[in-house]
Design an enzyme around this catalytic site. Structure first.
Site, PDB file in Angstrom:
ATOM      1  N   SER A 115       0.830  -1.190   0.000  1.00  0.00           N
ATOM      2  CA  SER A 115       0.000   0.000   0.000  1.00  0.00           C
ATOM      3  C   SER A 115       0.869   1.246   0.000  1.00  0.00           C
ATOM      4  CB  SER A 115      -0.909   0.001   1.231  1.00  0.00           C
ATOM      5  OG  SER A 115      -1.600  -1.226   1.330  1.00  0.00           O
ATOM      6  N   HIS A 151       0.753  15.435  -3.584  1.00  0.00           N
ATOM      7  CA  HIS A 151       1.458  16.371  -4.458  1.00  0.00           C
ATOM      8  C   HIS A 151       0.743  17.716  -4.354  1.00  0.00           C
ATOM      9  CE1 HIS A 151       3.541  12.959  -6.297  1.00  0.00           C
ATOM     10  NE2 HIS A 151       2.356  12.371  -6.353  1.00  0.00           N
ATOM     11  N   CYS A 200      -4.229  -2.442   0.328  1.00  0.00           N
ATOM     12  CA  CYS A 200      -4.641  -3.823   0.104  1.00  0.00           C
ATOM     13  C   CYS A 200      -4.795  -4.462   1.473  1.00  0.00           C
ATOM     14  CB  CYS A 200      -3.602  -4.594  -0.705  1.00  0.00           C
ATOM     15  SG  CYS A 200      -3.420  -4.037  -2.402  1.00  0.00           S
TER      16      CYS A 200
END
Length: 264
Positions: free
Chosen positions: A112, A117, A140
């Protein structure tokens, strides 16, 4: 939803991604440059790392690696890889309700990542400046990253938020039957606290059969003094205040609806 007894690891991938926008009016070129410098420093790589590290704590993830970078002339990015420790899936709360703010949820992740950003932006004419941050939490395992949503919205106080959540892949139970989602959800809003929902107008666009969920948020209250950079509204004429208010409100609605609105 009835708890599933799985064959092996939970192979579902759950991804939460959202954009947050901060809007500002800067009257002069110097003020615009000042706002960009201010917001760029406020959300630099170190601060974003602190926010994402706390996010990992909330969802119980174990940090494997952190990559962070500040950019010139502006912008920053942080990516954190996380992993899972053994956990009993029967102990995980899969009900629809808001996640905590800084408190810890007992849950762990595998294969994971969490990343952010930033994109400061301004236009040389008109005085409008925007700051956008893109955040993605992809997991996951047995828990939805929606548990971190409350904390992130509180930390990144924003004028506009657009959120996407999707579940991909499938996992099998002990009888070999495939399951394409392992928790109940009919709206991302059900994972937000009441104080957040009271601050925003929100609308959903969901594709239930594809396990895709989308929510848009627009701040309800508009107070011009919160959008001026180094200028107080009382320093402006009534006409100037009206023009700037109309510009800001139009900018916010265009971002919220994702389309340009013709000037009247």
């Amino acid at each position: 939803m009835k708890k599933l007894k799985l064959h092996g690891f939970n192979n579902l991938t759950k991804s939460l991604s959202f954009c947050i926008y901060d809007i500002c009016y800067a009257k002069t070129a110097e003020e615009r440059d000042g706002y960009i410098a201010y917001i760029d420093e406020l959300y630099n790589a170190n601060r974003l790392t602190e926010i994402l590290t706390e996010t990992c704590s909330i969802i119980g993830a174990n940090i494997l690696n952190i990559a962070r970078q500040d950019y010139e002339p502006q912008g920053a990015s942080v990516t954190i890889l996380v992993s899972e420790e053994p956990v009993d899936p029967q102990l995980i709360d899969k009900t629809e309700h808001p996640g905590p703010l800084p408190e810890t949820v007992v849950a762990h992740l595998d294969k994971s990542h969490i990343c952010v950003h930033t994109y400061p932006e301004s236009h040389p004419e008109g005085g409008l400046c925007t700051f956008r941050a893109d955040i993605e939490v992809s997991t996951c395992g047995v828990i939805s990253p929606l548990k971190a949503l409350n904390y992130l919205i509180h930390q990144l106080e924003s004028d506009i938020v657009t959120i996407d959540y999707r579940v991909r892949g499938f996992t099998r139970d002990v009888n070999g039957m495939k399951h394409f989602i392992d928790h109940e959800i009919n709206s991302i809003q059900n994972f937000m606290s009441d104080d957040i929902k009271s601050l925003y107008d929100m609308m959903d666009v969901n594709v239930y059969q594809e396990n895709i969920f989308h929510t848009k948020m627009l701040l309800k209250e508009f107070d011009l003094k919160h959008y001026m950079f180094h200028t107080r509204p009382e320093e402006l004429t009534e006409e100037e205040r009206k023009v700037i208010t109309d510009q800001l409100w139009k900018e916010m609605r265009e971002i919220y609806y994702g389309r340009n609105i013709p000037s009247v």
